[in-house]
Design an enzyme around this catalytic site. Structure first.
Site, PDB file in Angstrom:
ATOM      1  N   ASP A 291       0.390   7.524   7.395  1.00 14.84           N
ATOM      2  CA  ASP A 291       0.275   8.249   6.131  1.00 14.84           C
ATOM      3  C   ASP A 291      -1.093   7.905   5.527  1.00 14.84           C
ATOM      4  O   ASP A 291      -1.814   7.011   6.013  1.00 14.84           O
ATOM      5  CB  ASP A 291       1.435   7.947   5.183  1.00 14.84           C
ATOM      6  CG  ASP A 291       1.629   9.066   4.159  1.00 14.84           C
ATOM      7  OD1 ASP A 291       0.703   9.870   3.953  1.00 14.84           O
ATOM      8  OD2 ASP A 291       2.704   9.127   3.531  1.00 14.84           O
TER       9      ASP A 291
HETATM   10  C1  NOJ Z   1       0.638  11.352   1.405  1.00 17.68           C
HETATM   11  C2  NOJ Z   1       2.071  11.774   1.551  1.00 17.68           C
HETATM   12  O1  NOJ Z   1       2.927  10.634   1.510  1.00 17.68           O
HETATM   13  C3  NOJ Z   1       2.339  12.538   2.837  1.00 17.68           C
HETATM   14  O2  NOJ Z   1       3.648  13.036   2.802  1.00 17.68           O
HETATM   15  C4  NOJ Z   1       1.348  13.642   3.016  1.00 17.68           C
HETATM   16  O3  NOJ Z   1       1.624  14.325   4.203  1.00 17.68           O
HETATM   17  C5  NOJ Z   1      -0.051  13.040   3.037  1.00 17.68           C
HETATM   18  N1  NOJ Z   1      -0.318  12.363   1.784  1.00 17.68           N
HETATM   19  C6  NOJ Z   1      -1.123  14.097   3.293  1.00 17.68           C
HETATM   20  O4  NOJ Z   1      -1.235  14.948   2.222  1.00 17.68           O
END
Ligand code: NOJ
Length: 769
Positions: A291
């Site tokens: 993430d």
């Molecule tokens: C953080 C989020 O937790 C995740 O779900 C998302 O896909 C990413 N950012 C990218 O935007």
């Protein structure tokens, strides 16, 4: 070589049976011949790659925040970036792809990703709303259209579906998932993967799914985002892991790793999760993605002392792609040079990244989804790129009727209707969080939907009534990244008085109340579940007018609605219903569509009661409403159980469910048994409902939940019509994970319950021999 790959894919495609959007067959990319060709192609390519180029493939760069465009182009040309996300227009991604395939040494194509969660340009209801449709075809349609629109905008991958089971509505990301129930979320997980990836993930109108957030993100302590998760292995395996596994089994090409720790070990450094469970036990063959900035966060988690150690932990644990941090780019070269990370470890991550690109069809044609400049849409936002008809139809199916006293609804298209509430006219809030490329200007508000429906047959009067929140701190927080909430500076009482005056002129009040979309989002956990701000005073004042009061709720999580239930004559839960939300809400309010949505998450009576979920254990001292007394498991100030149970939702007609008929009293091992009920529409209008089957294992080697959903069927019945609904149960439905994580059914008595929500059920028993 590339032509051959393409030919292979075409041959395997041609031999595929025709599939529907919700079909579950394994994608063609996994056939033996294709796998062989893919492995040979990647091995050959990897032989030519330098260590730098390999590490470059492991970097996933955010276009909006990480580095300026010229630098990105330079890095791509040098073979130092594998893919990007957040850039969603063909003309923006084309130069990036050109830099990769025309300028980089090995011409390895880039891939482009984005959070396409509940729609891309056309926004469908938020995921928690989609789940409330219990309609797999509608959900599949939303996913397929999302894939078509996203791929037409040059995207190759989505960071979805998000299948984190969540039983704590304080968590803002509850809106982004499909609710509390393992079975329902697992069914949707599979449908979504198939819908995104289509018949073949290498098709130009398919996008690769990356299921997230692996694992257990929805179980963060206290519902506070990014918080710790501590959980027994049996609960993990039984309740929380299955939806991710279903996505993997359905062929999801990617898995995004959760930000939280699991029993002390951050998921991003969790070898057990990423290697033992995901790869070894489940046989996952795709790419794992960290993430946002998660590798660096291993330092704050307190398991890495610096970025170097963080990168080492992550690559060794099995994190292939590093999203939006410098960890891999800066640290892996030195780690390999010093012998702390082996080339073999790098290679295994690179192989997965290249494999994903191969599966997405990018080696065969790097411009597969980017297309020719000549065919770029003149206006990316043009109306004809939207799927309004489908969005309206799907949205109607997600609305849940919570109360309808004396048939307040449906409303008549006549007289004067007072529409009250700032949310009634908010185009942005209709879209909900994670609304991808959805454009607020193109969304239909509840006010506009009502106006479209009544035309000149009825008069609408409007007052804002209250801000969603009057708290400066909250509004500043919500407006921190982008301007999200408009605040009317007038004193609250003045706005309420104006609304009351407006309501007094009307025959009925439709008050649109709830949360702004940013309140149900990432990093938007709440410590209260009330309708926020002065909206509660507004409802009280509207009630005092004595006019029939219809509450249209907009929110991304279960709220505490005890007072509102007493005050309102009718309540319709509309979530954040998307681009066509206003028209869909009007369809239901005026009875042009009979509501059939059912809650995918229990609505608690109070915040102190959390967690409130239906599949709980019985305890040694279960509470019973008939035997109220001391020393049972309950809170003495309030009734046990939710205000609105999981699976609940009313209709404009009534349904009767007969007693259960079982095909036998005993189920032999490996045998089957059928449980049937007759469902009759006893009301005056046609309507659909969801017949739900729950099971309870009465006595087992460990305590089992009081009930667990095991199947459901949505049926449509004309007035007076009845239908026999039969569910076939097999030993598989009775299995659970015991403390040694053995998945098996134990002999003995099982209760089978069938009803139209998780509480109002008919019951029968059988024995597993
Ligand atoms: C953080 C989020 O937790 C995740 O779900 C998302 O896909 C990413 N950012 C990218 O935007």
């Amino acid at each position: 070589m590339n032509k051959l790959c393409l030919l292979g894919l075409l041959v395997s495609l041609a031999s595929q049976p025709a599939l529907s959007a919700s079909d579950t067959s394994v994608p063609a990319a996994n056939s033996q011949a294709t796998l062989h060709a893919k492995n040979a192609f990647i091995s050959n390519l990897m032989k030519q790659m330098t260590l730098d180029e390999k590490i470059g493939q492991l970097r996933l760069i955010s276009i909006s925040s990480e580095m300026p465009q010229p630098m990105i182009l330079k890095e791509i040309a040098a073979g130092r970036i594998g893919g990007t996300f957040n850039s969603i227009v063909r003309s923006e991604n084309r130069p990036l792809q050109e830099a990769a395939v025309a300028k980089s040494r090995l011409k390895i194509p880039m891939f482009f990703a984005y959070d396409v969660v509940h729609g891309h340009r056309t926004i469908f209801p938020i995921s928690l709303g989609l789940a409330a449709s219990w309609d797999m075809d509608a959900i599949a349609l939303s996913g397929r259209i999302s894939a078509q629109e996203a791929s037409a905008d040059s995207l190759d991958m989505t960071f979805a579906p998000m299948v984190d089971i969540s039983r704590d509505p304080r968590w803002g990301r509850t809106s982004e998932g499909f609710g509390e129930d393992t079975y329902l979320v697992s069914r949707i997980s599979k449908v979504m993967v198939n819908a995104f990836q289509g018949k073949d993930v290498s098709a130009p109108d398919s996008i690769m799914a990356s299921v997230k957030h692996f694992a257990l993100y929805g179980a963060v302590e206290g519902g506070r985002d990014y918080n710790t998760v501590d959980m027994s292995p049996t609960r993990m395996y039984q309740d929380y892991l299955p939806p991710y596994r279903t996505a993997v089994d359905a062929g999801a090409g990617g898995v995004m790793i959760a930000l939280n720790s699991v029993n002390g070990v951050p998921a991003t450094a969790n070898t057990w999760l990423l290697h033992d469970v995901l790869r070894k036990e489940w046989g996952f063959k795709g790419v794992t993605i960290s993430d946002h900035g998660a590798i660096k966060e291993l330092i704050d988690h307190g398991v890495a002392k610096d970025l170097r150690q963080a990168a080492k932990l992550a690559i060794k644990a099995g994190v292939d792609l590093s999203m939006n941090d410098k960890a891999y780019g800066e640290e892996l070269p030195g780690l390999v040079k010093d012998g702390e990370v082996s080339v073999k470890e790098i290679d295994s991550a690179v192989r997965e990244v290249l494999g994903a690109k191969y599966d997405m069809g990018l080696f065969a044609n790097p411009y597969l989804r980017i297309g020719d400049a000549a065919q770029d849409p003149v206006d990316t936002y043009s109306e004809d790129r939207l799927h309004r008809v489908e969005a309206r139809d799907v949205a109607r199916k997600t609305l849940v009727l919570l109360k309808n006293k004396d048939e307040t609804l449906p409303l008549k298209k006549q007289g004067t209707i007072a529409v009250i509430g700032s949310l009634a006219k908010s185009q942005l809030d209709m879209l909900g969080s994670w609304s991808a490329a959805g454009r607020p200007k193109q969304s239909v508000t509840v006010y506009d939907g009502l106006a479209n429906a009544v035309g000149d047959k009825a008069k609408l009067v409007y007052a804002r009534g209250a801000n969603v929140s009057d708290n400066d701190h909250i509004n500043e927080y919500l407006n921190f990244i982008e301007h999200e909430v408009d605040v009317d500076p007038r004193p609250a009482q003045e706005m309420i008085d104006e609304a009351v005056k407006t309501a007094e002129q009307a025959d009925v009040i439709v008050a649109v109340v709830g949360e702004s979309r940013g309140m149900s989002h990432e990093a938007a956990s709440r410590s209260s579940l009330n309708i926020p701000g002065k909206q509660r005073d507004l409802i009280k004042a509207l009630k005092a007018t004595g006019k029939p009061l219809v509450l249209v709720l907009m929110n991304g999580r279960p709220l505490v609605l005890v007072d509102e239930l007493a005050q309102a004559d009718a309540m319709l839960e509309t979530w954040f219903p998307g681009t066509e939300g206003g028209n869909a809400v009007a369809d239901v309010l005026f009875g042009d569509y009979n509501p059939s949505g059912k809650l995918a998450m229990s609505f608690p009576r109070s915040i102190g009661q959390l967690p409130t979920y239906y599949a709980h254990l019985n305890t040694g001292r279960p509470y019973s409403p008939d035997k109220v007394g001391n020393y049972t498991s309950h809170y003495f100030e309030e009734t046990n159980g939710p205000l609105f149970p999981f699976g609940y939702g009313l209709s404009y007609t009534q349904f009767d469910v007969s007693d259960i008929t079982l095909s036998a009293k005993d189920m032999p091992r490996n045998g089957k048994l059928t449980a049937s009920v007759t469902v009759k529409n006893t009301g005056k209008v046609a309507g659909a409902t969801v017949v739900q089957l729950y099971l309870r294992d009465v006595t087992a080697s460990i305590s089992r939940p009081v009930k667990e959903l095991k199947n459901f069927e949505k049926v449509m019945l004309q007035p007076g019509e009845e239908k026999v609904v039969s569910f076939t149960l097999s030993e598989d439905d009775l299995k659970f994970y015991n403390p040694s994580l053995k998945y098996a059914a134990e002999p003995g008595e099982f209760k089978v319950m069938i009803g139209l929500d998780s509480e109002a059920v008919k019951q029968a028993s059988f024995n597993l021999l």
